[in-house]
Enzyme design. Structure first.
Site, PDB file in Angstrom:
ATOM      1  N   HIS A 379       0.793  -1.226   0.000  1.00 50.37           N
ATOM      2  CA  HIS A 379       0.000   0.000   0.000  1.00 50.37           C
ATOM      3  C   HIS A 379       0.831   1.284   0.000  1.00 50.37           C
ATOM      4  O   HIS A 379       0.287   2.394  -0.051  1.00 50.37           O
ATOM      5  CB  HIS A 379      -0.921  -0.023   1.221  1.00 50.37           C
ATOM      6  N   HIS A 608      -8.926  10.516  -0.113  1.00 46.63           N
ATOM      7  CA  HIS A 608      -8.099   9.310  -0.151  1.00 46.63           C
ATOM      8  C   HIS A 608      -6.878   9.519   0.746  1.00 46.63           C
ATOM      9  O   HIS A 608      -6.129   8.596   1.023  1.00 46.63           O
ATOM     10  CB  HIS A 608      -7.662   9.009  -1.591  1.00 46.63           C
TER      11      HIS A 608
END
Length: 704
Positions: A379, A608
């Site tokens: 990630h 985000h």
């Protein structure tokens, strides 16, 4: 069900549920869905400029949108005709369109005009598959919770990782809705549902490809998808750009690309390169930026707004090579950003998911990062730029490397100062930051155990990081014990805060504010993990005392936030949180607050970004701030098991501590104080509770 236009051997298409109200500008959508009102105009104009009737037989509130849609539909229909050797006459096409239009009239009145009509059939299929997977995961989790302490190392942590399966699955699923098709060759220009599902998503910003022997797919930072023409030889502009050996020749190709984009009638809103160095200097001492929001013009002139090409701006140095470490990567889109910045595209990429199919140029190397468990996620979002003078610059962000994340979402970006090379006679330990950033970054890169990273580790070791004033905060998969117990995840953050964070005597009244775009499986109550580990680590300070823990407040978009967002308009989503997960932890709602960002003009740009901080009771000061890729989950931050700290994701972020940046104990967030500039935070304060009838956004919203 009405069917749409059928040309030659191309199967009839399903009719777009939004009909005349469709606002899409996506070739995939026009490849799959019939739009009789547009086809009626285009059917006799498959070549040349489209003439639009003065009087339309449907309501049109946006003429420019209509022009864009007609151009895309013309391209799609022309390619279908050429591909299938179709010789249908205009009369035959007229007959088919008329038939479809009739069905549209009869059935349109029964078509709901709410948001759900945007959801296409392939998404429903994927949602069902995800739900089935979640159900099986949930059953497994239930069994694991009962005996987690008696299981093997892997089983003990499966429960804490269930949500990351959803992170991987849902993020890519939701991006499919609005992706451009990768036009690889004529014979496979239209990819089917199975191929798109296999590839997860397609980029709306593709590397320039051959299309009708002269078209190349090009997009820009100020508009949605666009198509441009290259030379008749079929050589794409990206390929031409890659062959350039000088800044002058690269700029010539860049100007040509932008000119062609404008000739095609698309709005081009890119920042002219060469001027970002001044804005970067003015961002001191924090060097923290938020992504410019394409549909929020108020963000365009903000001092802290940034576009991707500005990160690469020539005024910061001429790039010789670059390292990109990220989760989702679209190589074509990434190459286009280098073209728009007029910089070299030589790069090495470590990635988790690739969302395009481009054939790699010789100057690009990509390596997929394998995960120790199927629940893990790569990630991290890091860039290291190497300049012609051999200096480096490190960039830590929250955005994936594909178009959606850089258009209409709120992202955070930290950019390091220029890091010059150390003298040849320097020791490996020289050039360290007061925060230990260099050592921590080097340790992180070593964890990949990737020989191809050796030259980058060497470059970091040879660079002078003494000007870096933030801490590097990362997570890597594994069970960390002994000397590495406090090296990663929330244990690392707690260690930094216990040494450097200064809070007043009333510290318990300074709430902890967490903000993320996804939520993991947190356990049966607040105490089980959040309080015991996250709040505990994030409430540490120097000197260490026995103060009570602060209140926990969590910013996460509500359903109403999403309905009003830019993402909602295009049926996209960057919030992979499921109802199945939420149903087991509804207690979190008592800690939740809406996404409000009016002050930064990002109210409608879904976050985000992931950030964590504490804040004074009067909402004017913060004692530290974290920008990171890590969502609120055990997989990202880790969970303590006996004498070890178990983590399943790769994550990366930075920690801002006032004492090491401006010598103070807090950052002002409202107005400058005693010469200390305002620290930019992305959301509004005070925080806003959910409305009584509102709920946190969950992915099932699309199928409810």
């Amino acid at each position: 069900m009405a069917t749409g236009l059928c040309i030659g051997n191309v199967p009839a298409k399903k009719q777009c549920p939004y009909m005349e109200k469709c606002y899409r500008k996506n070739p995939i959508h026009f490849n799959e869905m019939s739009h009789p009102h547009l086809e009626k105009i285009v059917m006799n104009q498959l070549e040349g400029e489209i003439q639009i009737p003065e009087i339309l037989d449907f309501e049109c509130s946006d003429r420019s949108l209509l022009v864009d849609q007609l151009k895309i539909l013309q391209m799609v229909l022309r390619k279908e005709q050429n591909k299938n050797g179709n010789t249908s006459s205009a009369k035959e096409l007229q007959s088919k369109v008329s038939s479809t239009s009739s069905k549209t009239t009869n059935e349109g009145s029964t078509c709901s005009e709410n948001l759900m009509d945007k959801v296409e059939r392939h998404k429903q299929t994927m949602i069902q598959r995800r739900d089935n997977k979640l159900k099986s995961m949930d059953e497994e989790a239930g069994a694991l919770f009962k005996s987690s302490n008696e299981k093997s190392n892997v089983d003990q942590n499966k429960v804490s990782k269930m949500e990351e399966e959803l992170d991987n699955l849902k993020i890519v699923e939701e991006s499919i809705e609005r992706k451009f098709s990768q036009e690889k060759k004529r014979h496979n220009s239209s990819l089917g549902d199975n191929e798109r599902e296999k590839k997860k998503s397609k980029s709306s910003h593709s590397k320039c490809n051959e299309m009708d022997q002269e078209c190349v797919e090009i997009t820009n930072k100020g508009s949605e998808n666009s198509q441009s023409s290259s030379s008749s030889s079929g050589t794409s502009l990206i390929e031409t750009f890659n062959s350039c050996n000088s800044a002058k020749s690269r700029n010539e190709v860049r100007q040509k690309a932008i000119k062609m984009m404008k000739q095609q009638g698309f709005e081009v809103s890119v920042v002219e390169p060469g001027n970002f160095d001044m804005r970067y200097a003015l961002s001191a001492p924090y060097h923290l930026f938020f992504s410019r929001v394409q549909k929020s013009k108020a963000t365009y002139d903000q001092q802290f707004s940034i576009t991707f090409p500005e990160i690469l701006d020539i005024s910061l140095g001429e790039i010789e090579n670059s390292l990109h470490i990220n989760f989702m990567v679209d190589v074509g889109w990434l190459c286009l950003q280098y073209l728009l910045a007029g910089q070299r595209t030589d790069m090495f990429i470590l990635f988790g998911e690739r969302v395009d199919e481009e054939k790699l140029s010789l100057n690009i190397t990509m390596i997929h990062v394998p995960m120790p468990t199927r629940f893990g996620c790569h990630h991290t979002k890091i860039m290291i730029l190497k300049y012609k003078d051999e200096g480096l610059r490190v960039v830590v962000s929250t955005a994936n490397l594909y178009s959606d994340d850089w258009e209409n979402r709120t992202q955070g970006v930290w950019i390091s100062p220029h890091l010059p090379p150390l003298p040849e006679s320097a020791n490996p330990s020289d050039g360290e930051s007061p925060t230990g950033f260099k050592k921590d970054l080097e340790r992180y890169l070593h964890k990949y155990r990737q020989p191809a990273l050796t030259e980058w580790i060497t470059a970091v070791r040879r660079a002078d990081f003494s000007s870096v004033n933030v801490f590097f905060l990362a997570s890597v998969p594994g069970r960390h014990a002994g000397v590495e117990y406090d090296y990663w995840g929330h244990r690392k953050l707690g260690s930094v805060l216990s040494k450097h964070a200064k809070l007043p005597p009333d510290a318990p009244r300074w709430p902890l504010i967490a903000q993320s775009s996804s939520i993991g499986s947190l356990g049966p109550n607040y105490e089980s993990w959040l309080q015991k580990e996250i709040t505990s680590s994030m409430s540490k300070e120097n000197p260490i005392g026995l103060k009570s823990q602060p209140n926990f407040q969590f910013i996460y978009p509500s359903i109403n936030n999403y309905k009003q967002s830019f993402d909602c308009r295009v049926g996209s989503c960057c919030l992979p949180y499921s109802l199945q997960t939420h149903s087991k932890q509804e207690w979190i709602e008592s800690y939740m607050y809406q996404w409000k960002a009016t002050r930064t003009a990002r109210d409608r740009a879904m976050p985000h970004i992931k950030s964590y901080t504490r804040i004074s009771p009067d909402w004017k000061q913060i004692p530290w701030f974290v920008l990171t890729s890590a969502n609120l989950s055990k997989a990202a931050w880790g969970t303590v098991r006996k004498d070890s700290h178990y983590i399943m994701n790769y994550e990366a972020g930075v920690v801002f501590i006032p004492q090491l940046i401006n010598g103070s104990t807090t950052f002002p967030i409202e107005e400058d104080e005693a010469g200390v500039p305002v620290f930019p935070i992305p959301y509004d304060v005070p925080l806003t509770r959910y409305e009584n009838d509102d709920k946190p956004f969950v992915t099932e919203f699309f199928s409810s």
